[in-house]
Design a protein around this motif. Structure first.
Motif, short mmCIF file in Angstrom:
data_model
loop_
_atom_site.label_atom_id
_atom_site.label_comp_id
_atom_site.label_asym_id
_atom_site.label_seq_id
_atom_site.Cartn_x
_atom_site.Cartn_y
_atom_site.Cartn_z
N ALA A 162 0.85 -1.20 0.00
CA ALA A 162 0.00 0.00 0.00
C ALA A 162 0.88 1.25 0.00
CB ALA A 162 -0.93 0.00 1.21
N ALA A 163 1.94 1.23 0.81
CA ALA A 163 2.84 2.38 0.87
C ALA A 163 3.59 2.55 -0.45
CB ALA A 163 3.83 2.22 2.02
N TYR A 164 4.00 1.46 -1.05
CA TYR A 164 4.74 1.50 -2.32
C TYR A 164 3.88 2.17 -3.40
CZ TYR A 164 6.85 -0.37 -6.62
OH TYR A 164 7.41 -0.51 -7.87
N VAL A 165 2.64 1.72 -3.51
CA VAL A 165 1.74 2.28 -4.53
C VAL A 165 1.40 3.73 -4.22
CG1 VAL A 165 -0.60 2.16 -5.46
CG2 VAL A 165 0.74 0.06 -5.22
N LEU A 166 1.07 3.99 -2.96
CA LEU A 166 0.51 5.30 -2.61
C LEU A 166 1.59 6.36 -2.38
CD1 LEU A 166 -2.48 4.07 -0.44
CD2 LEU A 166 -2.54 4.91 -2.81
N THR A 167 2.85 5.99 -2.55
CA THR A 167 3.91 7.01 -2.59
C THR A 167 4.48 7.13 -4.00
OG1 THR A 167 5.56 5.37 -1.93
CG2 THR A 167 4.64 6.75 -0.18
N SER A 168 3.85 6.44 -4.96
CA SER A 168 4.44 6.41 -6.30
C SER A 168 4.19 7.71 -7.07
CB SER A 168 3.92 5.21 -7.09
OG SER A 168 2.53 5.32 -7.28
N ALA A 169 3.30 8.55 -6.56
CA ALA A 169 3.11 9.89 -7.13
C ALA A 169 2.72 10.83 -6.00
CB ALA A 169 2.03 9.88 -8.20
N ASP A 170 3.14 12.09 -6.12
CA ASP A 170 2.91 13.04 -5.02
C ASP A 170 1.44 13.16 -4.64
OD1 ASP A 170 5.54 13.60 -4.67
OD2 ASP A 170 5.54 15.39 -5.96
N GLU A 171 0.55 13.09 -5.66
CA GLU A 171 -0.86 13.35 -5.39
C GLU A 171 -1.55 12.21 -4.64
OE1 GLU A 171 0.73 13.30 -8.21
OE2 GLU A 171 -0.49 12.67 -9.92
N PHE A 172 -0.90 11.05 -4.51
CA PHE A 172 -1.52 9.94 -3.75
C PHE A 172 -1.17 10.00 -2.27
CE2 PHE A 172 -0.42 7.17 -7.69
CZ PHE A 172 -1.35 7.86 -8.46
N LYS A 173 -0.18 10.82 -1.94
CA LYS A 173 0.41 10.68 -0.61
C LYS A 173 -0.54 11.09 0.52
CE LYS A 173 5.13 10.70 -2.30
NZ LYS A 173 6.47 11.30 -2.29
N ASP A 174 -1.50 11.99 0.19
CA ASP A 174 -2.49 12.36 1.20
C ASP A 174 -3.32 11.15 1.63
OD1 ASP A 174 -1.68 14.93 1.33
OD2 ASP A 174 -3.28 15.75 0.07
N ILE A 175 -3.49 10.21 0.71
CA ILE A 175 -4.25 9.00 1.05
C ILE A 175 -3.53 8.25 2.17
CG2 ILE A 175 -5.00 6.75 0.17
CD1 ILE A 175 -5.37 8.10 -2.57
N LEU A 176 -2.22 8.16 2.05
CA LEU A 176 -1.44 7.46 3.08
C LEU A 176 -1.45 8.22 4.40
CD1 LEU A 176 -0.18 4.75 2.67
CD2 LEU A 176 2.00 5.85 2.21
N LEU A 177 -1.50 9.54 4.32
CA LEU A 177 -1.61 10.34 5.55
C LEU A 177 -2.92 10.01 6.27
CD1 LEU A 177 -0.40 13.97 4.66
CD2 LEU A 177 0.62 12.42 6.36
N THR A 178 -3.99 9.87 5.49
CA THR A 178 -5.28 9.50 6.09
C THR A 178 -5.19 8.13 6.75
OG1 THR A 178 -6.63 10.77 4.54
CG2 THR A 178 -7.69 8.89 5.59
#
Ligand SMILES: [Zn+2]
Length: 261
Positions: A162-178
């Motif tokens: 999940a971290a690998y995918v959701l850090t693969s572009a800047d705009e996904f990273k807020d999802i990981l923050l949530t």
């Protein structure tokens, strides 16, 4: 090597656009399995509301489409949103299916509402949390369907996918923050340390939370330096996050290299 590409067609909560979208001509049939999204009808007011949010934002469709375009899997994997009688999500290897429970969205909504989030922002947090959960389950799917050899605990490795995918572009990273926030809120509800399920296959909620923050920080120390400044990511851990993140990316790239499209 191709890294992950997100197929978001979400309107209100749009992150990026891409992939085929609902109105494009049907793509040619792939030579491998697909991720196939299905919504089962909910039966209570609370779960019907969550079914609507998931459907309106094409959460399952975007996930299924992104994963189908990303990796070659030997057979179809169904991604089913449904009532389960519990707030959870599972990968069922024998059925080649992910089950995402409407009750999980309802529980996440409650958790973030208790923390003071409301309105569109609340829908946004519930959306992000569902996406984070789906990519955790995607980790289990890839390990199971591709028979990937891992040596860490599978639950931790699934979090890392999940971290690998959701850090693969800047705009996904807020999802990981949530996702990190959700585990932090859930950890704060435990008042008795004896209640902590240290024996569980999952790491403890505060550990999962800080791991995600560590991966975010490792992926972009400048953007996430505030996490260290405010103390949610202790400086002692932050020191190793760059290295941990590099290891995580290298590990998943190597595991998936024979399977990416
Ligand atoms: Zn899991």
């Amino acid at each position: 090597m191709t890294r992950f590409r997100w197929c978001a067609t979400v309107a209100a909560l749009a992150l990026v656009t891409g992939c085929s979208g609902a109105d494009d001509a049907a793509p040619p049939a792939p030579a491998s399995g697909r991720f196939v999204a299905t919504y089962e009808p909910a039966t209570t007011d609370a779960t019907r509301a969550e079914e609507k949010v998931l459907r309106d934002n094409r959460v399952l469709e975007d996930f299924a489409e992104s994963m189908t375009e990303y990796v070659r899997i030997p057979r179809d994997v169904r991604v089913v949103a449904k009532e389960c009688g519990e707030a959870n999500a599972f990968y069922l290897p024998d059925e080649h299916a992910i089950h995402y429970c409407y009750e999980l969205s309802a529980a996440e909504r409650l958790l973030f509402a208790k923390d003071g989030t409301a309105g569109e922002a609340l829908d946004g947090e519930v959306y992000n949390s569902a996406v984070g959960t789906l990519y955790h389950e995607a980790g289990h799917v890839l390990i199971g369907e591709l028979d990937l050899k891992i040596t860490g605990r599978e639950e931790d490795v699934a979090d890392q996918l999940a971290a690998y995918v959701l850090t693969s572009a800047d705009e996904f990273k807020d999802i990981l923050l949530t996702v990190a926030k959700s585990y932090q809120l859930s950890a704060a509800e435990v008042t008795d340390l004896d209640e902590l399920p240290f024996y569980d296959t999952h790491s403890l909620d505060p550990q999962r939370s800080v791991n995600f923050l560590c991966y975010l920080y490792g992926s972009d120390e400048k953007r996430f330096e505030q996490l260290v400044a405010e103390g949610s990511l202790p400086a002692e851990r932050a020191e190793s996050c760059g290295e941990e993140y590099t290891q995580l990316v290298g590990g998943w790239e190597s595991l998936l290299a024979p399977h990416v499209k």
